[in-house]
Design a protein around this motif. Sequence first.
Motif, PDB file in Angstrom:
ATOM      1  N   SER A   6      52.923  49.609  43.076  1.00  0.00           N
ATOM      2  CA  SER A   6      53.130  48.418  43.879  1.00  0.00           C
ATOM      3  C   SER A   6      51.804  47.666  43.985  1.00  0.00           C
ATOM      4  O   SER A   6      50.756  48.189  43.666  1.00  0.00           O
ATOM      5  N   VAL A   7      51.882  46.458  44.444  1.00  0.00           N
ATOM      6  CA  VAL A   7      50.682  45.630  44.573  1.00  0.00           C
ATOM      7  C   VAL A   7      49.872  46.116  45.770  1.00  0.00           C
ATOM      8  O   VAL A   7      50.387  46.279  46.865  1.00  0.00           O
ATOM      9  N   GLY A   8      48.601  46.351  45.543  1.00  0.00           N
ATOM     10  CA  GLY A   8      47.691  46.785  46.592  1.00  0.00           C
ATOM     11  C   GLY A   8      46.295  46.276  46.301  1.00  0.00           C
ATOM     12  O   GLY A   8      46.032  45.679  45.245  1.00  0.00           O
ATOM     13  N   PHE A   9      45.376  46.516  47.215  1.00  0.00           N
ATOM     14  CA  PHE A   9      44.021  46.012  47.020  1.00  0.00           C
ATOM     15  C   PHE A   9      43.344  46.674  45.836  1.00  0.00           C
ATOM     16  O   PHE A   9      42.744  46.001  45.002  1.00  0.00           O
ATOM     17  N   TRP A  10      43.414  47.998  45.742  1.00  0.00           N
ATOM     18  CA  TRP A  10      42.655  48.704  44.702  1.00  0.00           C
ATOM     19  C   TRP A  10      43.240  48.540  43.313  1.00  0.00           C
ATOM     20  O   TRP A  10      42.527  48.638  42.319  1.00  0.00           O
ATOM     21  N   ASN A  11      44.541  48.293  43.214  1.00  0.00           N
ATOM     22  CA  ASN A  11      45.114  48.138  41.874  1.00  0.00           C
ATOM     23  C   ASN A  11      45.360  46.678  41.495  1.00  0.00           C
ATOM     24  O   ASN A  11      45.701  46.393  40.360  1.00  0.00           O
ATOM     25  N   THR A  12      45.191  45.744  42.429  1.00  0.00           N
ATOM     26  CA  THR A  12      45.393  44.341  42.114  1.00  0.00           C
ATOM     27  C   THR A  12      44.237  43.481  42.609  1.00  0.00           C
ATOM     28  O   THR A  12      43.622  42.750  41.830  1.00  0.00           O
ATOM     29  N   GLY A  13      43.929  43.569  43.878  1.00  0.00           N
ATOM     30  CA  GLY A  13      42.895  42.715  44.473  1.00  0.00           C
ATOM     31  C   GLY A  13      41.508  42.948  43.913  1.00  0.00           C
ATOM     32  O   GLY A  13      40.821  42.006  43.509  1.00  0.00           O
ATOM     33  N   ALA A  14      41.080  44.206  43.883  1.00  0.00           N
ATOM     34  CA  ALA A  14      39.723  44.513  43.408  1.00  0.00           C
ATOM     35  C   ALA A  14      39.526  44.110  41.939  1.00  0.00           C
ATOM     36  O   ALA A  14      38.508  43.478  41.615  1.00  0.00           O
ATOM     37  N   PRO A  15      40.462  44.432  41.029  1.00  0.00           N
ATOM     38  CA  PRO A  15      40.265  43.973  39.648  1.00  0.00           C
ATOM     39  C   PRO A  15      40.219  42.452  39.523  1.00  0.00           C
ATOM     40  O   PRO A  15      39.436  41.916  38.732  1.00  0.00           O
ATOM     41  N   LEU A  16      41.027  41.743  40.306  1.00  0.00           N
ATOM     42  CA  LEU A  16      41.002  40.284  40.240  1.00  0.00           C
ATOM     43  C   LEU A  16      39.695  39.721  40.786  1.00  0.00           C
ATOM     44  O   LEU A  16      39.164  38.735  40.264  1.00  0.00           O
ATOM     45  N   VAL A  17      39.150  40.355  41.817  1.00  0.00           N
ATOM     46  CA  VAL A  17      37.852  39.925  42.346  1.00  0.00           C
ATOM     47  C   VAL A  17      36.764  40.148  41.300  1.00  0.00           C
ATOM     48  O   VAL A  17      35.906  39.286  41.086  1.00  0.00           O
ATOM     49  N   VAL A  18      36.807  41.299  40.629  1.00  0.00           N
ATOM     50  CA  VAL A  18      35.830  41.583  39.566  1.00  0.00           C
ATOM     51  C   VAL A  18      35.930  40.533  38.467  1.00  0.00           C
ATOM     52  O   VAL A  18      34.908  40.000  38.005  1.00  0.00           O
ATOM     53  N   LEU A  19      37.136  40.201  38.039  1.00  0.00           N
ATOM     54  CA  LEU A  19      37.320  39.202  36.989  1.00  0.00           C
ATOM     55  C   LEU A  19      36.871  37.818  37.451  1.00  0.00           C
ATOM     56  O   LEU A  19      36.278  37.068  36.670  1.00  0.00           O
ATOM     57  N   ALA A  20      37.126  37.474  38.700  1.00  0.00           N
ATOM     58  CA  ALA A  20      36.703  36.170  39.215  1.00  0.00           C
ATOM     59  C   ALA A  20      35.178  36.075  39.245  1.00  0.00           C
ATOM     60  O   ALA A  20      34.603  35.045  38.864  1.00  0.00           O
ATOM     61  N   ILE A  21      34.519  37.135  39.677  1.00  0.00           N
ATOM     62  CA  ILE A  21      33.051  37.137  39.703  1.00  0.00           C
ATOM     63  C   ILE A  21      32.494  37.056  38.284  1.00  0.00           C
ATOM     64  O   ILE A  21      31.554  36.303  38.017  1.00  0.00           O
ATOM     65  N   LEU A  22      33.093  37.809  37.366  1.00  0.00           N
ATOM     66  CA  LEU A  22      32.652  37.737  35.968  1.00  0.00           C
ATOM     67  C   LEU A  22      32.874  36.346  35.380  1.00  0.00           C
ATOM     68  O   LEU A  22      32.070  35.875  34.568  1.00  0.00           O
ATOM     69  N   ALA A  23      33.962  35.676  35.785  1.00  0.00           N
ATOM     70  CA  ALA A  23      34.230  34.331  35.278  1.00  0.00           C
ATOM     71  C   ALA A  23      33.152  33.352  35.716  1.00  0.00           C
ATOM     72  O   ALA A  23      32.880  32.365  35.025  1.00  0.00           O
ATOM     73  N   MET A  24      32.511  33.620  36.851  1.00  0.00           N
ATOM     74  CA  MET A  24      31.420  32.761  37.303  1.00  0.00           C
ATOM     75  C   MET A  24      30.085  33.145  36.658  1.00  0.00           C
ATOM     76  O   MET A  24      29.261  32.281  36.385  1.00  0.00           O
ATOM     77  N   LEU A  25      29.877  34.435  36.422  1.00  0.00           N
ATOM     78  CA  LEU A  25      28.575  34.901  35.948  1.00  0.00           C
ATOM     79  C   LEU A  25      28.413  34.892  34.430  1.00  0.00           C
ATOM     80  O   LEU A  25      27.318  34.613  33.934  1.00  0.00           O
ATOM     81  N   LEU A  26      29.458  35.224  33.695  1.00  0.00           N
ATOM     82  CA  LEU A  26      29.333  35.313  32.236  1.00  0.00           C
ATOM     83  C   LEU A  26      28.850  34.020  31.581  1.00  0.00           C
ATOM     84  O   LEU A  26      27.944  34.068  30.749  1.00  0.00           O
ATOM     85  N   PRO A  27      29.409  32.856  31.936  1.00  0.00           N
ATOM     86  CA  PRO A  27      28.903  31.634  31.297  1.00  0.00           C
ATOM     87  C   PRO A  27      27.429  31.370  31.590  1.00  0.00           C
ATOM     88  O   PRO A  27      26.716  30.837  30.752  1.00  0.00           O
ATOM     89  N   ARG A  28      26.959  31.773  32.755  1.00  0.00           N
ATOM     90  CA  ARG A  28      25.536  31.605  33.072  1.00  0.00           C
ATOM     91  C   ARG A  28      24.664  32.434  32.133  1.00  0.00           C
ATOM     92  O   ARG A  28      23.545  32.040  31.817  1.00  0.00           O
ATOM     93  N   MET A  29      25.179  33.582  31.710  1.00  0.00           N
ATOM     94  CA  MET A  29      24.418  34.440  30.804  1.00  0.00           C
ATOM     95  C   MET A  29      24.574  34.023  29.348  1.00  0.00           C
ATOM     96  O   MET A  29      23.670  34.243  28.552  1.00  0.00           O
ATOM     97  N   LEU A  30      25.700  33.418  28.996  1.00  0.00           N
ATOM     98  CA  LEU A  30      25.990  33.121  27.593  1.00  0.00           C
ATOM     99  C   LEU A  30      25.646  31.697  27.153  1.00  0.00           C
ATOM    100  O   LEU A  30      25.561  31.434  25.963  1.00  0.00           O
ATOM    101  N   VAL A  31      25.463  30.787  28.102  1.00  0.00           N
ATOM    102  CA  VAL A  31      25.159  29.389  27.765  1.00  0.00           C
ATOM    103  C   VAL A  31      23.699  29.123  28.140  1.00  0.00           C
ATOM    104  O   VAL A  31      23.277  29.441  29.260  1.00  0.00           O
ATOM    105  N   GLU A  32      22.954  28.541  27.203  1.00  0.00           N
ATOM    106  CA  GLU A  32      21.565  28.184  27.479  1.00  0.00           C
ATOM    107  C   GLU A  32      21.499  27.263  28.696  1.00  0.00           C
ATOM    108  O   GLU A  32      22.284  26.335  28.818  1.00  0.00           O
ATOM    109  N   ARG A  33      20.550  27.514  29.552  1.00  0.00           N
ATOM    110  CA  ARG A  33      20.448  26.749  30.789  1.00  0.00           C
ATOM    111  C   ARG A  33      20.129  25.274  30.537  1.00  0.00           C
ATOM    112  O   ARG A  33      20.636  24.406  31.237  1.00  0.00           O
TER     113      ARG A  33
END
Length: 126
Positions: A6-33
């Motif tokens: 079932s939907v819960g924090f550890w199996n749904t919320g936490a992975p989505l938070v990790v992906l959202a944070i990565l979506a903000m950070l990865l382009p900063r690392m991969l695109v020249e400033r």
Amino acid sequence: MFVIDSVGFWNTGAPLVVLAILAMLLPRMLVERETRSHGKVATGILLSALILFAVACGLSLLLVYLRGAHALAFGSDGRTGPPLQMHLRLAAMTAIVWVPILGLVWFGHAQGVEARRGQDIAARER
């Protein structure tokens, strides 16, 4: 169709938070400033999207494994096709969270490119 949990924090919320944070950070690392190229920005964003999709697949596999099931061999026949398709589908479903964030980051990088180009033009005209 496989029902994992079932939907819960550890199996749904936490992975989505990790992906959202990565979506903000990865382009900063991969695109020249200080890039002045929209092509480099687009390449960095597309590479970020591929990485995010791969991370989402990995998170799906990890969550199934943590529940005590072998993540790629649900059936008695040992075929990995249907379970792999399930993980790919679950990873694609997470795009509803990280694609809009990645789009906003792309927009911010594109604005930065245009601002730097405008500064270059202004500096040449002096």
